[in-house]
Design an enzyme around this catalytic site. Sequence first.
Site, PDB file in Angstrom:
ATOM      1  CG  ASN A   9      33.242  92.210  64.749  1.00 40.16           C
ATOM      2  OD1 ASN A   9      32.815  91.441  63.886  1.00 40.16           O
ATOM      3  ND2 ASN A   9      34.391  91.998  65.402  1.00 40.16           N
ATOM      4  CE  LYS A  11      33.625  90.071  68.447  1.00 37.41           C
ATOM      5  NZ  LYS A  11      34.301  89.908  69.722  1.00 37.41           N
ATOM      6  CG  HIS A  96      38.743  91.395  65.915  1.00 36.08           C
ATOM      7  ND1 HIS A  96      38.821  90.439  66.906  1.00 36.08           N
ATOM      8  CD2 HIS A  96      37.800  92.283  66.305  1.00 36.08           C
ATOM      9  CE1 HIS A  96      37.942  90.739  67.855  1.00 36.08           C
ATOM     10  NE2 HIS A  96      37.305  91.858  67.514  1.00 36.08           N
ATOM     11  CD  GLU A  98      37.005  87.766  68.595  1.00 33.89           C
ATOM     12  OE1 GLU A  98      36.362  87.769  67.532  1.00 33.89           O
ATOM     13  OE2 GLU A  98      36.561  88.252  69.660  1.00 33.89           O
ATOM     14  CD  GLU A 165      37.723  95.649  69.139  1.00 36.61           C
ATOM     15  OE1 GLU A 165      36.530  95.923  69.244  1.00 36.61           O
ATOM     16  OE2 GLU A 165      38.136  94.584  68.642  1.00 36.61           O
ATOM     17  N   GLY A 171      34.230  90.749  75.168  1.00 32.92           N
ATOM     18  CA  GLY A 171      33.316  89.647  75.495  1.00 32.92           C
ATOM     19  C   GLY A 171      33.320  89.260  76.958  1.00 32.92           C
ATOM     20  CB  SER A 204      32.587  94.826  77.665  1.00 31.11           C
ATOM     21  OG  SER A 204      33.027  93.478  77.676  1.00 31.11           O
TER      22      SER A 204
HETATM   23  P1  13P Z   1      32.267  92.737  72.682  1.00 30.07           P
HETATM   24  O1  13P Z   1      31.554  94.042  72.464  1.00 30.07           O
HETATM   25  O2  13P Z   1      31.364  91.539  72.595  1.00 30.07           O
HETATM   26  O3  13P Z   1      33.112  92.766  73.918  1.00 30.07           O
HETATM   27  O4  13P Z   1      33.283  92.549  71.447  1.00 30.07           O
HETATM   28  C1  13P Z   1      34.142  93.593  71.113  1.00 30.07           C
HETATM   29  C2  13P Z   1      34.790  93.300  69.812  1.00 30.07           C
HETATM   30  O5  13P Z   1      35.609  92.409  69.702  1.00 30.07           O
HETATM   31  C3  13P Z   1      34.380  94.095  68.646  1.00 30.07           C
HETATM   32  O6  13P Z   1      35.229  93.897  67.566  1.00 30.07           O
END
Ligand code: 13P
Length: 241
Positions: A9, A11, A96, A98, A165, A171, A204
């Site tokens: 992803n 982002k 997601h 976010e 997740e 992150g 992560s």
């Molecule tokens: P990270 O791997 O950067 O922690 O992000 C995970 C994520 O949100 C994947 O959709």
Amino acid sequence: MRKIVLAGNWKMFKTQAESEDFLKGFLPTLEDTPFGREVILCVPFTDLNVISRNLHGSRIQLGAQNVHWADNGAYTGEISGEMLTEVGVRYVIIGHSERRQYFGETDETVNLRLRAAQRHGLTPILCVGETKQQRDAGEAEALISKQIKEDLVDIDQSNLIIAYEPIWAIGTGDTCEAKEANHIIGNIRSQLTNPDVPIQYGGSVKPNNIDEIMAQPEIDGVLVGGASLEPESFARIVNYQ
Ligand code: 13P
């Protein structure tokens, strides 16, 4: 048989030029990837076309990061299923954290978007997971159960991927213990009518923890943010041992 699904992803990262550079480094590494592993890149809308044109018959599948519930209409800033399938998109991330946190996405809108994705022949990757506060209060499992129940109303479970997740692990470098993720993913599976839905872990995921994560019996793949941005690190993840 549950499918193994390894998805990046991106982002809101990478211009078209940067996407092309990524592919130059990443495509050759797929020669070592065992068959039977689905490799997906979920990229910004502006990168979809350029990636689609530069796949050169590779096994990478194209994914988007959102889709609107209407087929078209006055929805400024949104994107439709047909616009995605036209450029070769097969998968789409929906719900997601976010999107839920910063853009007001609710279980109701997540459900509407899931329905639209399936109506257009896209395979949704539904994201669920708890905040640190909810986890510390012992509310994680109830919250995830509620998300699964409400998000999946009238959704075809034969065309679906779920990603667990935990928000506190995204992150932060703070990965959920592989065994704990395995336990929660087992609980999610017990709520499904189709036990073959692939369920990923995300949060992560890095080259140094991928082997342990993928060794867990309930975990069918990963959804990777930061470590999917560099060809070397995503290649190590996709080619896990
Ligand atoms: P990270 O791997 O950067 O922690 O992000 C995970 C994520 O949100 C994947 O959709």
